[in-house]
Write a protein that holds these residues in place. Structure first.
Motif, PDB file in Angstrom:
ATOM      1  N   ASN A 135       0.807  -1.221   0.000  1.00  0.00           N
ATOM      2  CA  ASN A 135       0.000   0.000   0.000  1.00  0.00           C
ATOM      3  C   ASN A 135       0.839   1.269   0.000  1.00  0.00           C
ATOM      4  N   THR A 136       1.959   1.265   0.707  1.00  0.00           N
ATOM      5  CA  THR A 136       2.746   2.484   0.861  1.00  0.00           C
ATOM      6  C   THR A 136       4.095   2.347   0.169  1.00  0.00           C
ATOM      7  N   PRO A 151       5.055   6.898   6.795  1.00  0.00           N
ATOM      8  CA  PRO A 151       3.695   6.837   6.238  1.00  0.00           C
ATOM      9  C   PRO A 151       2.688   7.497   7.175  1.00  0.00           C
ATOM     10  N   GLY A 153      -0.768   7.147   6.487  1.00  0.00           N
ATOM     11  CA  GLY A 153      -2.002   6.369   6.442  1.00  0.00           C
ATOM     12  C   GLY A 153      -3.118   6.972   5.624  1.00  0.00           C
ATOM     13  N   GLY A 156      -5.007   5.061   0.065  1.00  0.00           N
ATOM     14  CA  GLY A 156      -4.799   3.623   0.219  1.00  0.00           C
ATOM     15  C   GLY A 156      -5.856   2.765  -0.427  1.00  0.00           C
ATOM     16  N   ASP A 158      -5.719  -1.275  -1.859  1.00  0.00           N
ATOM     17  CA  ASP A 158      -4.796  -2.408  -1.929  1.00  0.00           C
ATOM     18  C   ASP A 158      -5.513  -3.630  -2.474  1.00  0.00           C
ATOM     19  N   THR A 170       0.869   9.115  -5.066  1.00  0.00           N
ATOM     20  CA  THR A 170       1.313   9.210  -3.676  1.00  0.00           C
ATOM     21  C   THR A 170       1.842  10.622  -3.459  1.00  0.00           C
ATOM     22  N   THR A 193       8.699  -1.189  -2.808  1.00  0.00           N
ATOM     23  CA  THR A 193       8.883  -1.907  -1.538  1.00  0.00           C
ATOM     24  C   THR A 193      10.231  -1.533  -0.940  1.00  0.00           C
ATOM     25  N   THR A 216       2.145   9.542   1.753  1.00  0.00           N
ATOM     26  CA  THR A 216       0.824   8.922   1.808  1.00  0.00           C
ATOM     27  C   THR A 216       0.865   7.537   1.175  1.00  0.00           C
ATOM     28  N   ASN A 217      -0.228   6.796   1.340  1.00  0.00           N
ATOM     29  CA  ASN A 217      -0.397   5.530   0.643  1.00  0.00           C
ATOM     30  C   ASN A 217      -0.692   5.798  -0.836  1.00  0.00           C
ATOM     31  N   TRP A 218      -0.583   4.737  -1.640  1.00  0.00           N
ATOM     32  CA  TRP A 218      -0.996   4.843  -3.037  1.00  0.00           C
ATOM     33  C   TRP A 218      -2.507   5.061  -3.101  1.00  0.00           C
TER      34      TRP A 218
END
Length: 230
Positions: A135-136, A151, A153, A156, A158, A170, A193, A216-218
């Motif tokens: 996710n991040t 991150p 949060g 997001g 996933d 992001t 990753t 941020t998350n994707w």
């Protein structure tokens, strides 16, 4: 007496004639013996006949070599036809798999909301279909621990499927403190990753003062990628 002597002479002459005839008869027999000695030449011709048999064996050797070519043909059937199929697929080695950073085209723009941040847009390269399973993203300024973005949060989804015109966003805020502390950087490192072997380094529009960065998350909506400390 004379008649007997004449008779003896006749007999002697006959004997000499017979002896001469015998000698003459023996003369032709010698060539006959020589002819018998010529028998090995017949054996040699048989030997040449043997060579014919060996020549008849040579086609069988040719058959075995033909068999070998058949095995080569087998190797062709085993060969790179699959590789050709892969190349026909346009090199889609990551098709349907998790996105590696090198599967993506990444762009960075500077945005003014929330005190200023960087918006990173990710798009799959041509011919690639992959998923952002994590996710991040992993984001850092430089190689030091103090440059690693935390991150927050936000956003997001996933996983996010990237293919064709699909994109993910992001947001990165380089500084979240209200002081003059920090270090200046001209680029940011991003990866899908933490252990991605091919991270991307994106050049910033201008040098940034970095202190306690966040990310941020994707997200598939850019408005969800505005970094804020909650």
């Amino acid at each position: 007496m004379r008649s007997r002597l004449a008779a003896r002479l006749v007999l002697a002459a006959a004997a000499v004639t017979a002896l001469a005839a015998t000698a003459t008869a023996c003369g032709p027999e010698d060539p006959t013996d020589t002819g018998s000695s010529a028998a090995p030449s017949t054996v040699a011709s048989d030997g040449s006949g043997g060579s014919d048999s060996s020549s008849s064996d040579s086609p069988s050797a040719g058959d075995s070599s033909t068999g070998g070519s058949s095995s080569t043909g087998g190797s062709k059937s085993t060969g790179g036809s699959t590789g050709k199929t892969d190349s026909d697929d346009g090199g889609k080695s990551g098709y349907g798999q998790a996105c590696g950073t090198n599967d993506l085209d990444l762009t960075l723009t500077s945005e003014s909301q929330a005190g200023g941040y960087y918006l990173v847009t990710a798009k799959a390269k041509s011919g690639i279909t992959c998923y952002l399973d994590v996710n991040t993203p992993s984001v850092s300024f430089g190689s030091g621990a103090d440059g690693v973005a935390s991150p927050v949060g936000q956003g997001g989804e996933d996983p996010i499927k990237l293919t064709g015109s699909n994109v993910a966003y992001t947001g990165i805020s380089p500084k979240t403190t209200n002081n003059n502390d920090g270090k200046e950087f001209e680029s940011v490192i991003i990866a899908t990753t933490d252990d991605d072997p091919n991270p991307a380094e994106l050049k910033l529009p201008e040098a940034a003062n970095v202190d306690k960065p966040i990310v941020t998350n994707w997200a598939t909506n850019s408005s969800e990628a505005i970094p804020r400390i909650v």
